[in-house]
Design a protein around this motif. Sequence first.
Motif, PDB file in Angstrom:
ATOM      1  N   LEU A 158     -66.148  -0.558-115.672  1.00 52.53           N
ATOM      2  CA  LEU A 158     -66.835  -0.154-116.897  1.00 52.53           C
ATOM      3  C   LEU A 158     -67.890  -1.195-117.227  1.00 52.53           C
ATOM      4  CD1 LEU A 158     -63.709   0.913-118.981  1.00 52.53           C
ATOM      5  CD2 LEU A 158     -65.207   2.346-117.568  1.00 52.53           C
ATOM      6  N   THR A 159     -69.100  -0.723-117.518  1.00 54.46           N
ATOM      7  CA  THR A 159     -70.200  -1.640-117.787  1.00 54.46           C
ATOM      8  C   THR A 159     -70.992  -1.136-118.978  1.00 54.46           C
ATOM      9  OG1 THR A 159     -72.025  -2.863-116.762  1.00 54.46           O
ATOM     10  CG2 THR A 159     -71.780  -0.538-116.141  1.00 54.46           C
ATOM     11  N   TYR A 160     -72.144  -1.761-119.260  1.00 58.75           N
ATOM     12  CA  TYR A 160     -72.827  -1.519-120.531  1.00 58.75           C
ATOM     13  C   TYR A 160     -73.952  -0.491-120.459  1.00 58.75           C
ATOM     14  CZ  TYR A 160     -75.458  -5.360-118.380  1.00 58.75           C
ATOM     15  OH  TYR A 160     -76.136  -6.159-117.497  1.00 58.75           O
ATOM     16  N   PRO A 187     -71.014   3.645-117.210  1.00 62.50           N
ATOM     17  CA  PRO A 187     -71.381   3.006-118.473  1.00 62.50           C
ATOM     18  C   PRO A 187     -70.314   3.386-119.495  1.00 62.50           C
ATOM     19  CG  PRO A 187     -72.762   4.941-118.077  1.00 62.50           C
ATOM     20  CD  PRO A 187     -71.943   4.740-116.847  1.00 62.50           C
ATOM     21  N   ILE A 188     -70.025   2.509-120.421  1.00 61.07           N
ATOM     22  CA  ILE A 188     -68.888   2.703-121.308  1.00 61.07           C
ATOM     23  C   ILE A 188     -68.990   3.996-122.111  1.00 61.07           C
ATOM     24  CG2 ILE A 188     -69.957   1.210-123.053  1.00 61.07           C
ATOM     25  CD1 ILE A 188     -66.179   1.743-122.353  1.00 61.07           C
ATOM     26  N   PRO A 204     -68.016  -7.360-121.301  1.00 59.76           N
ATOM     27  CA  PRO A 204     -67.415  -6.567-122.376  1.00 59.76           C
ATOM     28  C   PRO A 204     -68.105  -6.707-123.725  1.00 59.76           C
ATOM     29  CG  PRO A 204     -65.943  -8.343-121.648  1.00 59.76           C
ATOM     30  CD  PRO A 204     -67.032  -8.253-120.648  1.00 59.76           C
ATOM     31  N   MET A 257     -70.960  -4.469-123.589  1.00 62.33           N
ATOM     32  CA  MET A 257     -70.457  -3.100-123.658  1.00 62.33           C
ATOM     33  C   MET A 257     -70.260  -2.671-125.110  1.00 62.33           C
ATOM     34  SD  MET A 257     -67.666  -3.231-120.568  1.00 62.33           S
ATOM     35  CE  MET A 257     -66.621  -2.061-121.404  1.00 62.33           C
ATOM     36  N   THR A 307     -72.528   0.143-127.009  1.00 65.84           N
ATOM     37  CA  THR A 307     -71.815   1.332-127.459  1.00 65.84           C
ATOM     38  C   THR A 307     -72.069   1.600-128.932  1.00 65.84           C
ATOM     39  OG1 THR A 307     -70.052   1.003-125.848  1.00 65.84           O
ATOM     40  CG2 THR A 307     -69.528   2.366-127.737  1.00 65.84           C
TER      41      THR A 307
END
Length: 625
Positions: free
Chosen positions: A66-68, A137-138, A343, A346, A350
């Motif tokens: 999971l990435t941004y 992507p998150i 994170p 992220m 988000t």
Amino acid sequence: MTFSTLLPLADGWETLALVRDALRRGRRSAQIEGMPVAAKGWVLARLREETTPSAAGGGPPMLLVLTYTEEQALRLAADLRDFLPEAAAPAVRVLPSSLPLLLDDEESGRDVGRAGRRLAVLTALANHEPVTALVAPITALLQKTPPPAAVKNRRVTISVGDTLNLEVIAARLTAFGYSREDQVNLPGSFARRGDILDVFPSDAETPVRIDLFGDDVETIRLFDRETQMSAGKIESITLVAAHEVAYTRETMAKASESARKLLARRLAEMAKKQAAQGVEDSIVRERVERLRESAEGDITRLSQAAYFAGIERYLPLLHPDAGCALDYLPTDGGEILVVLDEPAQMKSHTEREIEVVTKNLEGRAERGEILPVTDPICESFEEAILAAAKDRPTLFLSLLARSLGFLQPAADFHASGAAPAESFAGKPAALADAIVTYVKNRARVVIVSAQAPRVRTLLQDRGIHEVPLGLLAASASNQGGVTLVDGVLRAGFRLPDARLIVFTDTEIFGSAQDKLKGRKREFRDGMRITSLLDLKEGDYVVHIHHGIGMYRGLTKMTVQGVEKEYLLIQYDGGDKLYVPVDQVDRVQKYIGSEGGTPSVNKLGGQEWAKTTAKAKRQVKEMAGE
């Protein structure tokens, strides 16, 4: 070709050994600080190959990365494919976000293609197909999604030699959300002419022509949509749906009935609320009538099981049991290694992206352009991350140690001195000197180049001798050396505590082949903005009414006692336009046909009006032809 032969270079790297042990043991989580982007794929590929589940047994774990941003997801996926063994590399899948579809009232091939690529991945997961790594992507993980059962059977595979009833397959494609056209031009469309079926798969860049002899599929060919010329034969094609939402006999009636009740409530609320706010009666009536007309059209299409642009906004009505992509992860007991890439980024991306999309939808609802469905568009970031990491080994990759607060790694390690490889573009002597220095300090230098003969000559001219990769990678070896590998990597990196330096053509010659798959742009002058993070000061933007200007950042202003954020756009002559963030759908990022610098329009001038009028005339002429 992959570069899995470079993975043993990680053997003997103490930091990675400690991380691996932390993930295997009771703590089950660890963080590596300071890891350069170019090295992340190499590290993750090695961890996957080494982290065989001890309890469940079997092969290496699936990676959930999971990435941004989607750009970062594509890069990490490309790097993973580069470093994983050839058998595992093709099963690296990227799950895109389809949040932009919530903003659409006019469907484009770009948007259908995004939805199709997302559905192809979700369908593969729902059918328990092997996935080496799921990179996302998150927001792609968080956004509301129909349950796996609603997606599982929404695909069809056609192979040469199959017996095919064209009427049946056409009906099935229509049920999948494909539009029937005279000639396919955009993803998610099909056309039939006699015994020929042309289909533009929703997840593809190229349409296919299925030629039948009687009821038997004789050939399947890729073809160019502009020239209609064949681009080669294939043996089979899998067609996935064009929309994430799906109709059933039950949901059609329920969704249209719920939407009608929602419309009635909304019309009453609008009139009451806007009257209380002092909005002029004529404007209120205009907005109410606009909403009535728009929503009635949607309700009619819902009742007829017809797909349309913006149908994703009605997902809560069609799929009340919607969840998120976490529901698609394997539950057969196989290990999943969760990777949280940056994170803190992220979380900020988000929050901003969901805020922008939500404000956009709220603004359009306020203006009567759409019927608002009040369910949240995404799951909670905190709850989803906790659910993903629960009972799973979790690796944090952070350039800087920044805490999420609600989730902490049990062990923290630092890649001391790690950095991108320095550039020596056009300076072969400086490169040679650096290599000599690295080798003297027992560093292992790997050069990956698509111009290997040229680089070999450069090394030989300066008396630098190559060492076989196997010897360089031997964990017992404590000597430095340089080896040359033929191929293309996007960028190099330095990991001093692993005694490893990787150079690529990017650092040696100043250029490298871009390995991320580029997609043809459907619109040359603009690209829709779904997050203000897509923009930076100095970017050229296009406002739908005022034309091309320069983005000068966000600013806050108080209007009628209400403080709001505005996009500041500067036009020719220094004129300024302030656009509320909830109207970001009226602004596009300028791309241009050749990426050149555009001419900025004058605010209130006639140049943009003439440009749009000319475009409308050309479209009408094209439609007439």
